[in-house]
Design a protein around this motif. Sequence first.
Motif, PDB file in Angstrom:
ATOM      1  N   ARG A  27       3.597   4.358  -3.785  1.00 12.93           N
ATOM      2  CA  ARG A  27       2.355   3.672  -3.762  1.00 12.93           C
ATOM      3  C   ARG A  27       1.075   4.109  -3.901  1.00 12.93           C
ATOM      4  O   ARG A  27       0.089   3.732  -4.344  1.00 12.93           O
ATOM      5  CB  ARG A  27       2.759   2.541  -2.492  1.00 12.93           C
ATOM      6  CG  ARG A  27       3.705   1.603  -2.481  1.00 12.93           C
ATOM      7  CD  ARG A  27       3.696   0.644  -1.370  1.00 12.93           C
ATOM      8  NE  ARG A  27       4.835  -0.153  -1.548  1.00 12.93           N
ATOM      9  CZ  ARG A  27       4.922  -1.234  -0.840  1.00 12.93           C
ATOM     10  NH1 ARG A  27       3.936  -1.876   0.013  1.00 12.93           N
ATOM     11  NH2 ARG A  27       5.827  -2.379  -1.123  1.00 12.93           N
ATOM     12  N   LYS A  28       0.998   5.389  -3.187  1.00 17.12           N
ATOM     13  CA  LYS A  28      -0.050   6.193  -3.204  1.00 17.12           C
ATOM     14  C   LYS A  28      -0.434   6.458  -4.558  1.00 17.12           C
ATOM     15  O   LYS A  28      -1.803   6.437  -5.004  1.00 17.12           O
ATOM     16  CB  LYS A  28       0.156   7.550  -2.487  1.00 17.12           C
ATOM     17  CG  LYS A  28      -1.301   8.305  -2.040  1.00 17.12           C
ATOM     18  CD  LYS A  28      -0.797   9.558  -1.300  1.00 17.12           C
ATOM     19  CE  LYS A  28      -1.144   9.508   0.161  1.00 17.12           C
ATOM     20  NZ  LYS A  28      -1.008  10.719   0.932  1.00 17.12           N
ATOM     21  N   ALA A  29       0.551   6.943  -5.390  1.00 16.74           N
ATOM     22  CA  ALA A  29       0.176   7.289  -6.762  1.00 16.74           C
ATOM     23  C   ALA A  29      -0.095   6.181  -7.481  1.00 16.74           C
ATOM     24  O   ALA A  29      -1.154   6.130  -8.578  1.00 16.74           O
ATOM     25  CB  ALA A  29       1.517   7.881  -7.329  1.00 16.74           C
ATOM     26  N   MET A  30       0.367   4.802  -7.346  1.00 18.01           N
ATOM     27  CA  MET A  30      -0.121   3.850  -7.868  1.00 18.01           C
ATOM     28  C   MET A  30      -1.551   3.277  -7.530  1.00 18.01           C
ATOM     29  O   MET A  30      -2.534   2.981  -8.356  1.00 18.01           O
ATOM     30  CB  MET A  30       0.740   2.494  -7.634  1.00 18.01           C
ATOM     31  CG  MET A  30       1.894   2.288  -8.466  1.00 18.01           C
ATOM     32  SD  MET A  30       2.829   0.603  -7.975  1.00 18.01           S
ATOM     33  CE  MET A  30       1.984  -0.209  -7.091  1.00 18.01           C
ATOM     34  N   LEU A  31      -1.999   3.562  -6.476  1.00 17.71           N
ATOM     35  CA  LEU A  31      -3.410   3.093  -5.737  1.00 17.71           C
ATOM     36  C   LEU A  31      -4.374   4.198  -6.477  1.00 17.71           C
ATOM     37  O   LEU A  31      -5.430   3.923  -6.874  1.00 17.71           O
ATOM     38  CB  LEU A  31      -3.493   3.429  -4.267  1.00 17.71           C
ATOM     39  CG  LEU A  31      -2.948   2.246  -3.558  1.00 17.71           C
ATOM     40  CD1 LEU A  31      -3.077   2.686  -2.185  1.00 17.71           C
ATOM     41  CD2 LEU A  31      -3.716   1.003  -4.012  1.00 17.71           C
TER      42      LEU A  31
END
Length: 99
Positions: free
Chosen positions: A82-86
């Motif tokens: 999720r951090k990478a997506m953000l």
Amino acid sequence: RESQVELREHIDSLATELCRINEDQKVALDLDPYVKKLLNARRRVVLVNNILQNAVLITAAPPQQERLRRLNHSVAKETVRRKAMLEAAGGYPQGLPGK
């Protein structure tokens, strides 16, 4: 554990028998110290039995610990995803710290 339970039962029986003998005696015998010793021994047997039961529970715990480890790993993986997506979407939304 079974032998501990059996020992505790024998101690209880012996303590009861000593109390009965003490009551039935015409000559006053002071068996109270012996009854107290038996009760103390019973207390220690119960303590050892509790320790044994806890040891059995601890040896049964590894599958649960393995499930928790896998769950923790999955949560960490999802957090990274999720951090990478953000970050790919242009950074963190306003008000959230970017770590």
